[in-house]
Design a protein around this motif. Sequence first.
Motif, mmCIF file in Angstrom:
data_model
loop_
_atom_site.group_PDB
_atom_site.id
_atom_site.type_symbol
_atom_site.label_atom_id
_atom_site.label_comp_id
_atom_site.label_asym_id
_atom_site.label_seq_id
_atom_site.Cartn_x
_atom_site.Cartn_y
_atom_site.Cartn_z
ATOM 1 N N VAL A 46 0.832 -1.217 -0.033
ATOM 2 C CA VAL A 46 0.017 0.199 -0.110
ATOM 3 C C VAL A 46 0.788 1.256 0.278
ATOM 4 C CG1 VAL A 46 -1.795 1.582 1.376
ATOM 5 C CG2 VAL A 46 -1.792 -1.179 1.255
ATOM 6 N N ASP A 136 -3.445 1.057 -3.703
ATOM 7 C CA ASP A 136 -3.463 -0.126 -3.015
ATOM 8 C C ASP A 136 -2.372 -0.919 -3.858
ATOM 9 O OD1 ASP A 136 -4.291 -1.314 -5.440
ATOM 10 O OD2 ASP A 136 -6.383 -1.683 -4.584
ATOM 11 N N LYS A 137 -2.324 -2.315 -3.118
ATOM 12 C CA LYS A 137 -1.294 -3.177 -3.678
ATOM 13 C C LYS A 137 -1.413 -3.556 -5.051
ATOM 14 C CE LYS A 137 -1.058 -5.253 0.848
ATOM 15 N NZ LYS A 137 -1.158 -6.519 1.919
ATOM 16 N N LYS A 140 -4.283 0.458 -7.779
ATOM 17 C CA LYS A 140 -5.602 1.099 -7.867
ATOM 18 C C LYS A 140 -5.566 2.240 -6.901
ATOM 19 C CE LYS A 140 -7.899 -1.289 -10.788
ATOM 20 N NZ LYS A 140 -7.652 -0.863 -12.152
ATOM 21 N N THR A 142 -7.149 4.715 -4.377
ATOM 22 C CA THR A 142 -8.267 4.465 -3.240
ATOM 23 C C THR A 142 -8.784 5.636 -2.631
ATOM 24 O OG1 THR A 142 -6.811 3.567 -1.625
ATOM 25 C CG2 THR A 142 -7.928 2.048 -2.989
ATOM 26 N N VAL A 163 -5.523 4.274 4.239
ATOM 27 C CA VAL A 163 -4.518 3.595 4.129
ATOM 28 C C VAL A 163 -5.121 2.300 5.158
ATOM 29 C CG1 VAL A 163 -2.167 2.944 4.993
ATOM 30 C CG2 VAL A 163 -2.642 5.270 3.812
ATOM 31 N N GLU A 165 -7.816 1.286 5.987
ATOM 32 C CA GLU A 165 -8.914 0.346 5.362
ATOM 33 C C GLU A 165 -8.219 -0.812 4.477
ATOM 34 O OE1 GLU A 165 -12.090 0.001 5.088
ATOM 35 O OE2 GLU A 165 -11.933 0.862 7.270
ATOM 36 N N LEU A 166 -6.982 -0.457 3.825
ATOM 37 C CA LEU A 166 -6.291 -1.320 2.883
ATOM 38 C C LEU A 166 -5.521 -2.410 3.802
ATOM 39 C CD1 LEU A 166 -5.296 1.303 0.121
ATOM 40 C CD2 LEU A 166 -7.186 -0.351 0.284
ATOM 41 N N THR A 167 -5.260 -2.186 5.034
ATOM 42 C CA THR A 167 -4.170 -3.138 5.610
ATOM 43 C C THR A 167 -4.941 -3.795 6.623
ATOM 44 O OG1 THR A 167 -3.863 -1.120 7.090
ATOM 45 C CG2 THR A 167 -2.238 -1.463 5.224
#
Length: 168
Positions: A46, A136-137, A140, A142, A163, A165-167
């Motif tokens: 991320v 994101d990874k 994309k 976000t 951040v 939210e993605l982890t």
Amino acid sequence: MTKVTFHNDPVTLLGTQVTVGDTAPDFSVLANDLSEVKLSDSKGKVRLISVVPSIDTGVCSAQTRKFNEEAAALGDDVQILTVSVDLPFAQARWCAAEGIDAVQTVSDHRDLSFGEAFGTIIQELRLLTRSVFVIDKDDKVTYVEYVSEVTDHPDYDKALSAVKELTK
């Protein structure tokens, strides 16, 4: 196109602005040791990209320090880049003086590759406009914030929440 002002005077942004859902464009900037850094180098992580006009000014310094302080809590799967057009040598000196060790400062001074790819070049000043992007990874986008007044702070809480939210 996002409207941005600098000291309340409208400025022109050059490049292609990104929006949530876009695939993040690759770019080429310089690390403090003059090595090339690309977005693709950190694929699988991320990324929070913090963009500042000049690292040596009050709000830009505070923005970089804030993200540096938060970096440890975000974990090893997150990379934070601070992008400006300051020379790599000036960025390295500033980081050493400020104890910045968790954020990587990179310079877009050479060819404005990042600024062009993300639509952050202030035409009138040849600086980058204050902005924050979360990617994101899978590359994309976000989260996007083009700060409407260059001298204002970004919304740190929203960027950090994006951040986190993605982890999860």
